[in-house]
Design a protein around this motif. Structure first.
Motif, PDB file in Angstrom:
ATOM      1  N   GLY A 396     -41.843  50.495  16.667  1.00 48.96           N
ATOM      2  CA  GLY A 396     -41.104  50.979  17.826  1.00 48.96           C
ATOM      3  C   GLY A 396     -41.903  51.905  18.720  1.00 48.96           C
ATOM      4  O   GLY A 396     -41.534  52.138  19.875  1.00 48.96           O
ATOM      5  N   TYR A 397     -43.011  52.445  18.196  1.00 43.90           N
ATOM      6  CA  TYR A 397     -43.832  53.361  18.990  1.00 43.90           C
ATOM      7  C   TYR A 397     -44.897  52.632  19.812  1.00 43.90           C
ATOM      8  O   TYR A 397     -45.515  53.239  20.688  1.00 43.90           O
ATOM      9  N   ALA A 398     -45.153  51.356  19.516  1.00 38.72           N
ATOM     10  CA  ALA A 398     -46.240  50.637  20.186  1.00 38.72           C
ATOM     11  C   ALA A 398     -46.039  50.569  21.695  1.00 38.72           C
ATOM     12  O   ALA A 398     -47.000  50.631  22.464  1.00 38.72           O
ATOM     13  N   ASN A 531     -60.676  58.330  16.369  1.00 41.18           N
ATOM     14  CA  ASN A 531     -59.846  57.328  15.710  1.00 41.18           C
ATOM     15  C   ASN A 531     -58.388  57.766  15.775  1.00 41.18           C
ATOM     16  O   ASN A 531     -57.785  58.111  14.761  1.00 41.18           O
ATOM     17  N   PRO A 532     -57.784  57.762  16.981  1.00 44.24           N
ATOM     18  CA  PRO A 532     -56.425  58.292  17.142  1.00 44.24           C
ATOM     19  C   PRO A 532     -55.362  57.313  16.674  1.00 44.24           C
ATOM     20  O   PRO A 532     -55.656  56.187  16.243  1.00 44.24           O
ATOM     21  N   ASN A 555     -50.006  52.039  17.582  1.00 45.08           N
ATOM     22  CA  ASN A 555     -50.110  51.253  18.813  1.00 45.08           C
ATOM     23  C   ASN A 555     -50.749  49.897  18.584  1.00 45.08           C
ATOM     24  O   ASN A 555     -50.946  49.137  19.536  1.00 45.08           O
ATOM     25  N   ASP A 556     -51.079  49.571  17.323  1.00 41.42           N
ATOM     26  CA  ASP A 556     -51.838  48.337  17.098  1.00 41.42           C
ATOM     27  C   ASP A 556     -51.322  47.494  15.941  1.00 41.42           C
ATOM     28  O   ASP A 556     -50.862  46.372  16.139  1.00 41.42           O
ATOM     29  N   THR A 578     -48.084  43.112  20.263  1.00 40.58           N
ATOM     30  CA  THR A 578     -48.360  42.045  21.222  1.00 40.58           C
ATOM     31  C   THR A 578     -49.348  42.528  22.273  1.00 40.58           C
ATOM     32  O   THR A 578     -49.518  43.730  22.490  1.00 40.58           O
ATOM     33  N   LYS A 579     -49.995  41.596  22.934  1.00 40.52           N
ATOM     34  CA  LYS A 579     -50.953  41.943  23.984  1.00 40.52           C
ATOM     35  C   LYS A 579     -50.211  42.412  25.230  1.00 40.52           C
ATOM     36  O   LYS A 579     -49.074  42.013  25.486  1.00 40.52           O
TER      37      LYS A 579
END
Length: 696
Positions: A396-398, A531-532, A555-556, A578-579
């Motif tokens: 949900g944070y992405a 490396n966040p 985020n990944d 997703t991209k």
């Protein structure tokens, strides 16, 4: 240790001891200076005594609760103490530590300021014991015990600046250029030939080494470029600081570099602008910062049925009708430091064209993870169910990556529905309270239900905005297994200077009612973190035994390793983001978020739905003037919401659970939608009168 007390500083004389890599190859600034200063922390803790040490251009400070915390000086150090209090207190501490057997513990430094880099200082005009130290990222508010002590400290700072005139930025840098690196394989080939390896295999080994070295060379090239950019930025700030000092401006006027998020170009530090509150957030991080250790599905736009009509969900926002105007964020919020930003009225230019109700639905973008969790649990694999629930909580944070604009604050009674048959989910949310602001939501999927209510408390701290979610999210599967968790803290950094970015940090406890629970730690990003966005965690059974380890980036992606050991080489993928969409706008909405405010064909909504909100619709079309006018009109109505709520108003689709602040979906919305029965839903976005207000 030769410790002497001083009311003023001596001229530079003997060289101090080399204190480590940070001070190597630097000229000595003479005798070190140390003493107790009172540092402003925050309004809760006020002024606190700290042990300060000025040595080789570095001002460090630490707490002095215990004697070992001030043992920063070796016996060979030549130190001048400033202040009677410093001498007396240090003598008592050494006396106590001597009686305790002489055991020395390493001190914990809680803050450093590199005076040879971007920094400035000045004395207070209203208090003859106070002075300030300014850097590019923080302001130290300091106070001495006497006027003469302040003069001694300022003289020490001035002496340091004369001896170390910003060498680290103005001097020559010795970079290792990637093209200057080379490697020889002659010894390797010679050793292989000695072992009788044939020439073809020797040549193949040489090619492998060359290939690996090329990759390392490329990584060094990227690091070289990043460091060059960082130093160039620091040099710009250095020159601005030097120009201000050379011009005789004693108020430390800084010329800030261009910032596309703020039209602020200069800031004047004065008794008003450099108030104690401007350093509050920095000290909260310093004092109370927690210490953390360290199936792929892409969104597509298939044909969707709605009655007898078929449509494709949109893939881009409408082109703006007007040219956007630049607005100074600082001019809007400078008088609201420390306040709840939900009560600060900002122009529409700082909003994104979705509401907080719609943003709640963004957490369901990767709802397929819950579908998989349901299936794994149904087949008896409870561990994989817990792992996919954890992946869903992180996913949900992405969508927050690169999102710098604020969603619209819903009106009291505002709602939002999302019917996505292609994903197998139906979502509904409503603003159920205005003071405090509470949003409740409910979603039904394939074998599961997701619900929650959130009260988002926001505070502006001068250089950052902190968002603290309050509320519990609940996931319930059809077989009775449930998981509950709360969201972590979100902070938006560099509001005034530098690149704006957000970070999520804290501990998330995902509590299950059966066999497994999960603990996730979102690591807070540091200023030099390469490396966040890291997330690490474990899944444990009811006995506390570790069943799996999870790791990744919010985020990944997220991976897991089953069992007690952690072998990342054997990790399996749980989730991948997703991209980004090809048509990126300044809002940086994801492909999923772009669809949320769309008025799809044949859709008949209640008059309370966010998609019918006029200011939000105008903003989406790029009609900024109309959007701003409508936003101001609706905010006048919003200010009446407390009176409406206190007069007995109740949510239409949710019910408060007893005396608690949690809300439960009462049902009936989708039935009313099918019958298009919205008679009891007021037109909250229309023109309002006192009569409408009273019944809203």
């Amino acid at each position: 240790m030769p410790l002497t007390r001083s009311k003023s500083l001596p001229s530079t004389d003997a060289a101090t001891e080399n204190g480590g890599s940070d001070r190597q190859n630097l000229p000595s600034t003479g005798r070190s200076v140390a003493g107790i200063l009172h540092k402003w922390t925050n309004y809760g803790k006020g002024w606190r005594s700290r042990w300060f040490l000025l040595r080789d251009g570095i001002l460090s400070y630490s707490k002095i609760r215990r004697p070992e915390n001030v043992n920063m000086l070796s016996p060979s150090d030549d130190v001048r103490l400033i202040g009677d209090n410093s001498t007396d207190r240090l003598s008592r501490m050494y006396s106590c530590s001597g009686r305790g057997g002489g055991r020395r513990k390493h001190h914990k430094t809680i803050g450093i300021v590199h005076l040879k880099q971007v920094s400035s200082y000045r004395e207070s005009k209203s208090d003859n014991k106070k002075f300030y130290i300014f850097t590019a990222t923080k302001t130290l508010h300091l106070r001495t015990d006497s006027r003469s002590d302040r003069a001694a400290w300022l003289q020490a700072l001035a002496s340091t600046r004369r001896v170390l005139p910003l060498q680290s930025l103005s001097g020559d840098f010795s970079f290792v250029s990637p093209k200057d690196l080379s490697i020889s394989t002659e010894r390797l080939k010679e050793r292989l030939r000695e072992e009788g390896i044939n020439e073809n295999l020797v040549k193949e080994c040489e090619e492998i080494v060359d290939s690996e070295f090329s990759e390392v060379q490329e990584q060094i090239k990227l690091l070289h470029e990043e460091r060059t950019k960082l130093l160039n930025a620091l040099k710009q700030l250095e020159m601005a600081n030097l120009e201000a000092e050379a011009s005789g401006i004693h108020e430390s006027v800084y010329q800030l570099p261009d910032n596309k998020y703020s039209s602020l170009r200069s800031g004047k530090y004065s008794e008003c602008s450099t108030s104690a509150s401007s350093d509050v957030f920095e000290d909260i991080s310093e004092e109370d910062e927690p210490s953390f250790h360290d199936t792929n599905e892409c969104f597509s736009e298939p044909d969707v049925g709605s009655g007898d009509m078929h449509f494709k969900r949109r893939i881009r926002l409408p082109d703006p009708a007007e040219k956007e105007k630049g607005v100074s964020l600082w001019s809007m919020i400078k008088d609201n430091v420390g306040k709840d930003l939900s009560r600060v009225c900002l122009p529409v230019y700082f909003n994104e064209p979705i509401s907080s109700l719609q943003k709640c639905f963004e957490d369901l973008e990767y709802s397929y993870l819950l579908d998989q969790a349901y299936e794994y649990g149904k087949s008896g694999n409870s561990l994989l169910r817990a792992l996919y629930v954890a992946a869903f909580a992180v996913s949900g944070y992405a969508s927050t990556e690169g999102r710098h604009c604020k969603p619209f604050n819903p009106l009291l009674g505002e709602t939002y529905e999302a019917d996505f048959p292609e994903k197998g989910i139906r979502f509904f949310s409503e603003k159920v309270s205005h003071h405090p602001t509470v949003i409740a939501c409910h979603c039904e999927g394939k074998g599961w239900k997701f619900s929650g209510d959130t009260n988002l408390r926001s505070k502006f701290w001068g250089r950052s905005i902190q968002l603290e979610p309050v509320g519990v999210l609940t996931l319930e599967f059809d077989d009775g297994e449930t998981f509950q968790w709360s969201k972590v803290t979100t902070t938006i950094y560099n509001i005034l200077l530098g690149k704006l970015y957000c970070d999520h940090h804290g501990t998330m406890q995902i509590r299950g009612n059966r066999q497994y629970s999960c603990t996730l730690k979102f690591k807070e990003q540091s200023i030099l973190d390469r490396n966040p966005h890291q997330v690490n965690g474990v899944v444990e059974d009811v006995t506390g035994k570790k069943a799996a380890t999870v790791f990744g980036k919010w985020n990944d992606s997220l991976h897991y390793v089953a069992g007690d050991a952690l072998n990342k080489a054997s990790a399996s993928l749980l989730w991948k983001s997703t991209k980004p969409p090809p048509n990126v706008t300044r809002y940086n909405l994801t492909s999923f978020a772009i669809t949320l405010n769309e008025l799809t064909p044949g859709l008949e909504l209640p008059p309370t739905d966010s998609r019918l909100r006029p200011d939000q619709r105008h903003l989406e079309k790029g009609e900024y003037e109309k959007a701003n006018e409508e936003k101001q009109r609706l905010e006048r109505r919003q200010r009446m919401s407390r009176k409406i709520q206190e007069s007995g108003w109740r949510p239409r689709w949710f019910e408060q659970q007893g005396e608690s602040e949690s809300y439960k979906f009462t049902g009936g919305y989708w039935e009313a939608r099918e019958e298009r029965r919205w008679d009891d839903c007021p037109n909250i976005f229309g023109e309002f009168t006192e009569e409408i207000t009273d019944c809203a």
